[in-house]
Design a protein around this motif. Structure first.
Motif, PDB file in Angstrom:
ATOM      1  N   ILE A  71     -17.393  -6.701  -5.043  1.00  0.00           N
ATOM      2  CA  ILE A  71     -17.511  -7.735  -4.877  1.00  0.00           C
ATOM      3  C   ILE A  71     -15.750  -7.836  -4.549  1.00  0.00           C
ATOM      4  O   ILE A  71     -15.926  -8.947  -3.692  1.00  0.00           O
ATOM      5  N   ALA A  72     -15.345  -7.642  -4.935  1.00  0.00           N
ATOM      6  CA  ALA A  72     -14.085  -7.844  -4.224  1.00  0.00           C
ATOM      7  C   ALA A  72     -13.316  -7.511  -3.177  1.00  0.00           C
ATOM      8  O   ALA A  72     -13.138  -8.909  -2.518  1.00  0.00           O
ATOM      9  N   TRP A  73     -13.733  -6.894  -2.629  1.00  0.00           N
ATOM     10  CA  TRP A  73     -13.592  -6.278  -0.988  1.00  0.00           C
ATOM     11  C   TRP A  73     -14.787  -7.370  -0.553  1.00  0.00           C
ATOM     12  O   TRP A  73     -14.166  -7.429   1.317  1.00  0.00           O
ATOM     13  N   ALA A  74     -15.376  -7.260  -0.755  1.00  0.00           N
ATOM     14  CA  ALA A  74     -16.657  -8.286  -0.169  1.00  0.00           C
ATOM     15  C   ALA A  74     -16.505  -9.769   0.345  1.00  0.00           C
ATOM     16  O   ALA A  74     -16.368 -10.149   0.712  1.00  0.00           O
ATOM     17  N   LYS A 124      -5.048 -10.151  -2.960  1.00  0.00           N
ATOM     18  CA  LYS A 124      -5.760 -11.055  -3.400  1.00  0.00           C
ATOM     19  C   LYS A 124      -7.360 -10.459  -3.633  1.00  0.00           C
ATOM     20  O   LYS A 124      -7.879 -10.798  -4.824  1.00  0.00           O
ATOM     21  N   ALA A 125      -7.352  -8.821  -3.301  1.00  0.00           N
ATOM     22  CA  ALA A 125      -8.763  -7.702  -3.486  1.00  0.00           C
ATOM     23  C   ALA A 125      -8.473  -7.433  -4.783  1.00  0.00           C
ATOM     24  O   ALA A 125      -9.528  -7.582  -5.769  1.00  0.00           O
ATOM     25  N   GLU A 126      -7.397  -7.687  -5.362  1.00  0.00           N
ATOM     26  CA  GLU A 126      -6.875  -6.873  -6.400  1.00  0.00           C
ATOM     27  C   GLU A 126      -6.605  -8.184  -7.910  1.00  0.00           C
ATOM     28  O   GLU A 126      -7.491  -8.014  -8.856  1.00  0.00           O
ATOM     29  N   HIS A 127      -6.562  -9.030  -7.897  1.00  0.00           N
ATOM     30  CA  HIS A 127      -6.950 -10.028  -8.627  1.00  0.00           C
ATOM     31  C   HIS A 127      -7.988 -10.131  -8.564  1.00  0.00           C
ATOM     32  O   HIS A 127      -8.559 -10.840  -9.862  1.00  0.00           O
ATOM     33  N   ILE A 128      -9.475 -10.730  -7.873  1.00  0.00           N
ATOM     34  CA  ILE A 128     -10.495 -10.643  -7.758  1.00  0.00           C
ATOM     35  C   ILE A 128     -11.021  -9.642  -8.598  1.00  0.00           C
ATOM     36  O   ILE A 128     -11.689  -9.943 -10.063  1.00  0.00           O
ATOM     37  N   GLU A 129     -10.484  -8.374  -8.535  1.00  0.00           N
ATOM     38  CA  GLU A 129     -11.444  -7.387  -8.759  1.00  0.00           C
ATOM     39  C   GLU A 129     -10.791  -7.346 -11.251  1.00  0.00           C
ATOM     40  O   GLU A 129     -10.969  -7.299 -11.574  1.00  0.00           O
ATOM     41  N   LYS A 175      -7.723   1.188   3.530  1.00  0.00           N
ATOM     42  CA  LYS A 175      -7.995  -0.516   3.105  1.00  0.00           C
ATOM     43  C   LYS A 175      -6.298  -0.171   4.005  1.00  0.00           C
ATOM     44  O   LYS A 175      -6.168  -1.134   3.558  1.00  0.00           O
ATOM     45  N   ALA A 176      -6.160   0.535   4.887  1.00  0.00           N
ATOM     46  CA  ALA A 176      -4.727   0.467   6.006  1.00  0.00           C
ATOM     47  C   ALA A 176      -4.972  -0.726   6.680  1.00  0.00           C
ATOM     48  O   ALA A 176      -3.836  -1.119   7.263  1.00  0.00           O
ATOM     49  N   LYS A 177      -5.677  -1.296   7.039  1.00  0.00           N
ATOM     50  CA  LYS A 177      -5.874  -2.196   7.841  1.00  0.00           C
ATOM     51  C   LYS A 177      -5.614  -3.545   7.773  1.00  0.00           C
ATOM     52  O   LYS A 177      -5.633  -4.654   8.218  1.00  0.00           O
ATOM     53  N   TYR A 178      -5.511  -4.226   5.940  1.00  0.00           N
ATOM     54  CA  TYR A 178      -5.929  -4.925   5.620  1.00  0.00           C
ATOM     55  C   TYR A 178      -4.114  -5.105   5.453  1.00  0.00           C
ATOM     56  O   TYR A 178      -3.256  -4.353   5.212  1.00  0.00           O
TER      57      TYR A 178
END
Length: 128
Positions: free
Chosen positions: A41-44, A20-25, A10-13
């Protein structure tokens, strides 16, 4: 529908995307979704909204308008999901009189003699 995602780096993020992904997860895990599924789902969602990692060399970027449209679509889907969840079990929360009105609209025979639970069963039956 199964969501799959490569378990790569996930280095390119950006940090904002990772947060944001962590919060969604976390939100999905609180709803009882498994940790693996919640992460997918979070990363998608992050990928759809932002077009993936945005550091240099990460490929084509989405325009601001495309990102805004994706955020809007995502919000609409979330609202529809909340509505559906709210409707499930909503028959039990209604009064017998309001259930009678719904049964009348569905032309359920014998509705006036039914108890509340019978009305709910009749409204949930496939022919209603």
């Amino acid at each position: 529908m199964e969501i799959t995602m490569a378990q790569g780096s996930k280095a390119k993020y950006t940090e904002k995307q990772k947060h944001k992904a962590e919060h969604i997860e976390e939100s999905y895990e609180k709803k009882g979704v498994s940790a693996k599924k919640a992460e997918q789902i979070a990363w998608a969602t992050v990928n759809k909204q932002s077009g993936g990692g945005e550091r240099s060399g990460s490929g084509t970027k989405k325009s601001a308008k495309a990102k805004a449209n994706d955020r809007h679509d995502s919000a609409q889907k979330a609202a529809e999901t909340r509505k559906k969840a709210k409707k499930q079990g909503s028959l039990e929360k209604q009064t017998r009189e309001s259930l009678l009105e719904i049964a009348r609209a569905h032309h359920i025979p014998g509705r006036s003699h039914m108890k509340k639970q019978d009305l709910i069963a009749a409204l949930r039956s496939p022919r209603a």
